[in-house]
Write a protein that holds these residues in place. Structure first.
Motif, short mmCIF file in Angstrom:
data_model
loop_
_atom_site.label_atom_id
_atom_site.label_comp_id
_atom_site.label_asym_id
_atom_site.label_seq_id
_atom_site.Cartn_x
_atom_site.Cartn_y
_atom_site.Cartn_z
N MET A 68 0.81 -1.21 0.00
CA MET A 68 0.00 0.00 0.00
C MET A 68 0.85 1.27 0.00
O MET A 68 0.49 2.28 0.58
N GLN A 69 1.98 1.18 -0.68
CA GLN A 69 2.81 2.37 -0.84
C GLN A 69 2.39 3.14 -2.09
O GLN A 69 2.63 4.34 -2.20
N GLY A 97 -0.62 3.06 -5.63
CA GLY A 97 -1.92 2.57 -6.06
C GLY A 97 -1.83 1.79 -7.36
O GLY A 97 -0.75 1.38 -7.79
N VAL A 130 10.02 2.01 2.15
CA VAL A 130 9.82 0.56 2.08
C VAL A 130 10.89 -0.07 1.20
O VAL A 130 11.13 0.39 0.08
N GLN A 132 5.38 2.20 8.49
CA GLN A 132 5.62 2.34 7.05
C GLN A 132 4.32 2.46 6.25
O GLN A 132 4.19 1.87 5.18
N MET A 133 3.37 3.21 6.81
CA MET A 133 2.16 3.50 6.05
C MET A 133 2.54 4.37 4.86
O MET A 133 3.25 5.36 4.98
N GLY A 134 2.07 3.96 3.66
CA GLY A 134 2.36 4.76 2.47
C GLY A 134 1.28 5.79 2.24
O GLY A 134 0.16 5.65 2.74
N GLY A 194 0.93 7.06 -1.04
CA GLY A 194 0.81 7.18 -2.49
C GLY A 194 -0.35 6.39 -3.05
O GLY A 194 -0.55 6.35 -4.26
N THR A 195 -1.11 5.77 -2.19
CA THR A 195 -2.22 4.97 -2.68
C THR A 195 -3.52 5.79 -2.60
O THR A 195 -3.72 6.52 -1.65
N PRO A 196 -4.34 5.70 -3.63
CA PRO A 196 -5.56 6.51 -3.60
C PRO A 196 -6.54 5.99 -2.55
O PRO A 196 -6.47 4.83 -2.13
N ASN A 197 -7.44 6.85 -2.15
CA ASN A 197 -8.49 6.47 -1.20
C ASN A 197 -9.53 5.63 -1.93
O ASN A 197 -10.24 6.11 -2.81
N MET A 244 -9.02 -0.06 6.02
CA MET A 244 -7.64 -0.54 6.00
C MET A 244 -7.41 -1.72 6.94
O MET A 244 -6.29 -2.21 7.05
N PRO A 281 5.20 -2.96 6.17
CA PRO A 281 4.06 -2.07 5.98
C PRO A 281 2.74 -2.75 6.32
O PRO A 281 2.53 -3.92 5.97
#
Lengths: 439, 423
Positions: A371-372, A374, B201, B314-316, B318-321, B349, B363
């Motif tokens: 989840m770094q 998308g 990461v 290590q929560m990213g 860059g991922t869309p909601n 999540m 992560p």
């Protein structure tokens, strides 16, 4: 394929069966079919009859000449005169030899055409192979772009993003439809070219056989340059033409020096009183025999002009052979280099670039799992792999065409360079050379 | 790996750090814990204390600034900088009024210095390179000598290229015990240093240039489940010393199951009249807070930074909601485009599956707990309050029957007038 392989191959052509749907066609089968069915080659073979006829004609004896005369003078009612061109008889052997050389030159031209046709078929086949792969890969890219579009639209529908990402994804997806159309056109062109070369009335219906792997080392025959020059049908054809011209020059010189001689026999019949005015006598006649020689003395015209022309032709042909030999050597060296560099490029793409892009995709998937990032970078990484696969396909095609050209040169043919197919563009407009290209 | 395995590994790591400390031949050997008369030794979970010895009335210690191979939690390690083989550096324990002599050897690739943060020392011993001393060159050993005049909880860190050296882990506690007992005596005394790191990461070296996007939050440079729990007995008085030498962020440290008072800062003791009960103490950057409480409710109690992104690892970003998005069409197509793909996060999540992730990363990982996955990480540890703290300190609390939240009985709901809503 060399000249020794061509003729046995031609003998087996009659055994070929017509193509059927569901069968596979490999490149060697396509070549055999073209050698049997290609209309242009067939016309060339049929045109060989012209040279054969000339050769046959040159070996024939001149016909004797018979004159029948009824003299007006009294006491002689009929005179027969049979003449024969002795000079032609003396020159017959030389003319036959020259015609044989012409025939040999024509046959060398047909052998060369067969080899060049084989190259064209191989080139067309590998171009079609690549077009097939390109179409499939373009559809993979379209699938990936559709996934990005669907995700962007789902995010927009959920209220999680603005319309911008969705609009960008829609534009990209729709643009790729154009690439699919281009790939379809390219495949159709390649298919029709192979169809024409193999002499079919309707497009090929067979699937292409699975392409083999790139060989570990480039297929470069030993002593390729010397073998290409020594075995060149173009050089051989010019050599035979030179020999024919040399023989004709000698023949013309001899013809000019020889008196133009004819030998003849004469027979005449002398008879009694005529029975009626204007009618030969029917009684008391007797045949008398005589003969002679007719000689035209070559004092002024000894065919000096014709001899000079023939000699000039021979000199010109000698220069042409030299130029041809140099050209064949140069083209073979060029083909060697092209084969080696195309192989190195294809191998680099297969062994380095493609694994590297696949490793990026694998690592991108791990980062996605973490989840770094998308879906969109994941799709971009997949598209990057597809681009590399397109480049690898084009490089494999280039190598096979280059190797076929080199083989044709070594076998004695002199194939054209064909279309410049290097550095085909990827879907993203990039290629390993950094150049733009494409269909 | 289960939690017990994690904890065992954590213990091994601590032991290795201690062995590393003893391996320093030049370091003085520690004869006895430095404690106040009648006090208890400070425990630095996942850390160590600096070995010292008295030489003609002067307490002598040796710090070695060096790069260290550091494990944040099993599965996540990095090339950090620290002291004496670890980060944080060993806790330095001194006694009020007792002269101290600290040798500092620089084994870093650049100069350094040591600043005794919060402690009032002679100006030339303050450790600010360029201002109060020359920086310690690479390979050289400098001597700091002073007499701490005031008991308290302090820290130490470099004052040369602070941005880099602190970000890479060069921090530690300096605790000055009072010459005579002060306040109420405690049964347990812990020291926890908060810190924040930027470790992308899959990377192996924290990024000292990070200014905002920290993705690894730690107690004593360990992230849960790598944090060693604090085990105390029911009814014991407990002191927890919190320090913050992180680059940018303050941390509201929240304790479950009790309330505490802040009894001191690095500025001194808080007068009793100024204390008030708290369950969350904000620890600002560059400050310490000392909490004291009596643990009177048994159980396994979380203790964590209440900034939610600080309690995960290590929560990213860059991922869309994806919450609420209907991705059913995408899933089928993407599995064809990229085999192994799975859409995540459309319902939240939580409950993330174990999936292959980049090497050296943790992560979105949950830790197995007694009732399911514990979906926390980062600056999170557990205060274990037990009747007998020596019995199974690594195990989970065994709840008395009927004291755990569970599925509601419909008959009881009805009797209580609760109607189950339609879903």
């Amino acid at each position: 394929m060399n000249r020794h392989r061509i003729r046995p191959l031609l003998l087996t052509l009659a055994l070929l069966s017509p193509p059927a749907a569901g069968e596979t066609l490999d490149v060697d089968s396509a070549v055999r079919r073209a050698l049997a069915e290609n209309p242009t080659l067939r016309a060339r073979r049929q045109a060989l009859g012209i040279a054969e006829g000339r050769s046959r004609q040159a070996g024939l004896l001149p016909n004797p000449e018979l004159e029948i005369e009824r003299p007006a003078e009294k006491g002689r009612d009929l005179e027969l005169r049979l003449g024969f061109d002795a000079t032609s008889l003396l020159l017959r052997k030389g003319r036959t030899e020259a015609a044989a050389k012409d025939l040999a030159a024509a046959k060398a031209g047909i052998d060369s055409a067969a080899i060049e046709l084989e190259f064209e078929v191989r080139e067309a086949f590998h171009t079609l192979e690549d077009a097939d792969r390109r179409l499939a890969l373009t559809r993979d890219a379209l699938d990936a772009a559709a996934a990005a579009r669907e995700m962007a639209e789902a995010l927009l529908a959920a209220g999680n993003t603005s319309a911008l990402p969705a609009k960008a994804a829609i534009a990209e997806h729709e643009s790729l439809h154009l690439a699919e159309r281009d790939a379809e056109v390219s495949r159709t062109m390649a298919l029709e070219r192979l169809t024409r070369l193999t002499g079919l009335d309707a497009p090929l219906v067979e699937e292409l056989a699975e392409a083999g792997d790139l060989p570990e080392t480039p297929e470069i025959p030993a002593s390729a340059v010397s073998r290409a020059v020594a075995g060149s049908f173009a050089v051989a054809s010019a050599q035979r033409s030179l020999e024919a011209a040399t023989l004709r020059a000698r023949l013309t010189r001899r013809e000019g020096r020889l008196p133009d001689t004819s030998v003849f026999v004469v027979s005449s019949r002398s008879g009694g009183e005529p029975e009626a005015h204007g009618s030969p006598s029917t009684g008391g006649s007797a045949w008398t025999w005589g003969g002679g020689v007719s000689v035209r003395i070559p004092v002024f015209d000894r065919k000096q002009g014709d001899v000079a022309g023939r000699e000039a032709e021979a000199v010109s042909l000698r220069s042409e052979i030299d130029a041809l030999s140099r050209a064949v050597a140069s083209e073979t060296r060029e083909a060697e280099h092209h084969t080696a560099s195309a192989h190195a490029r294809a191998r680099h793409l297969r062994d380095v670039v493609l694994p590297a892009r696949r490793a990026v995709l694998e690592e991108t998937l791990l980062h996605y799992n973490a989840m770094q990032i998308g879906l969109f970078p994941l799709v971009a990484a997949r598209r990057s792999v597809i681009d590399a696969e397109l480049l690898e396909s084009a490089a494999l095609r280039d190598y096979r065409i280059a190797a076929a050209r080199l083989a044709a040169l070594v076998a004695g043919g002199r194939p054209g360079r064909g279309p410049d197919t290097t550095a085909m563009a990827s879907l993203s407009g990039n290629d390993a050379n950094g150049a733009n290209g494409g269909h | 790996m289960d939690r017990r395995s994690f904890l065992n590994l954590g213990g091994l790591a601590t032991g290795a750090a201690l062995l590393g400390g003893r391996a320093l031949a030049a370091s003085p050997s520690r004869k006895a814990p430095v404690v106040a008369p009648g006090g208890v030794a400070v425990v630095t979970p996942n850390g160590s204390s600096l070995p010292t010895r008295l030489v003609r009335g002067v307490r002598v210690g040796h710090l070695v600034a060096e790069s260290v191979e550091h494990e944040f939690a099993p599965g996540l390690s990095a090339e950090a900088w620290g002291y004496n083989g670890g980060t944080p550096g060993p806790t330095i324990e001194l006694v009020e009024g007792e002269r101290v002599r600290i040798y500092v050897t620089n084994r870093l690739p650049e100069p350094t210095s040591v600043h005794w943060h919060g402690l009032v020392v002679p100006n030339g011993m303050d450790g600010v390179s360029g201002l109060t001393q020359k920086a310690i060159p690479v390979g050289e050993t400098y001597l700091y000598e002073f007499t701490p005049r005031r008991a308290g909880t302090y820290m130490y860190h470099p004052h040369y290229d602070e941005m880099t050296q602190i970000a890479l882990g060069m921090v530690g506690f300096l605790i000055v015990h009072p010459r005579r007992p002060e306040g109420q005596p405690v049964d347990r005394d812990f020291a926890l240093m908060t810190h924040e790191w930027s470790l992308p990461v899959g990377a192996r070296r924290p990024d000292p240039l990070a200014m905002s996007d920290f993705n690894l939050l730690t107690f004593n440079s360990r992230a849960f489940p790598g944090t060693e729990p604090l085990v105390v007995g029911v009814g014991e008085r407990v002191r927890i010393r919190l320090g913050n030498l992180g680059p940018m962020d303050h941390h509201p440290i929240h304790l479950h199951g009790l309330s505490f008072q802040v009894t001191a800062t690095d500025g001194g003791t808080v007068p009793e009249s100024a204390r008030y009960p708290e369950t969350t103490a904000l620890v600002p950057v560059g400050a310490t807070r000392v909490l004291e409480f009596v643990a009177d409710e048994p159980g396994d109690w979380p203790m964590h930074c209440h900034m939610t992104h600080h309690a995960m690892t290590q929560m990213g970003h860059g991922t869309p909601n994806l919450i609420g998005a209907d991705t059913s069409a995408v899933d089928a197509r993407m599995r064809r485009v990229v085999p192994g793909y799975m859409t995540m996060g459309t319902t939240g999540m939580g409950g993330m599956m174990e999936m292959p992730v980049p090497a050296n990363s943790l992560p979105m990982r949950a830790t197995p707990g007694p009732f399911g996955p514990i979906e926390m990480g980062g600056m999170f540890t557990i205060l274990k309050v037990r009747e007998n703290p020596l019995e199974d300190p690594d195990g989970w609390y065994r709840h008395p029957a009927g004291t755990v939240a569970s599925l509601a009985d419909p008959a009881r709901m009805k009797a209580d007038g609760i109607q189950e809503p339609e879903l």
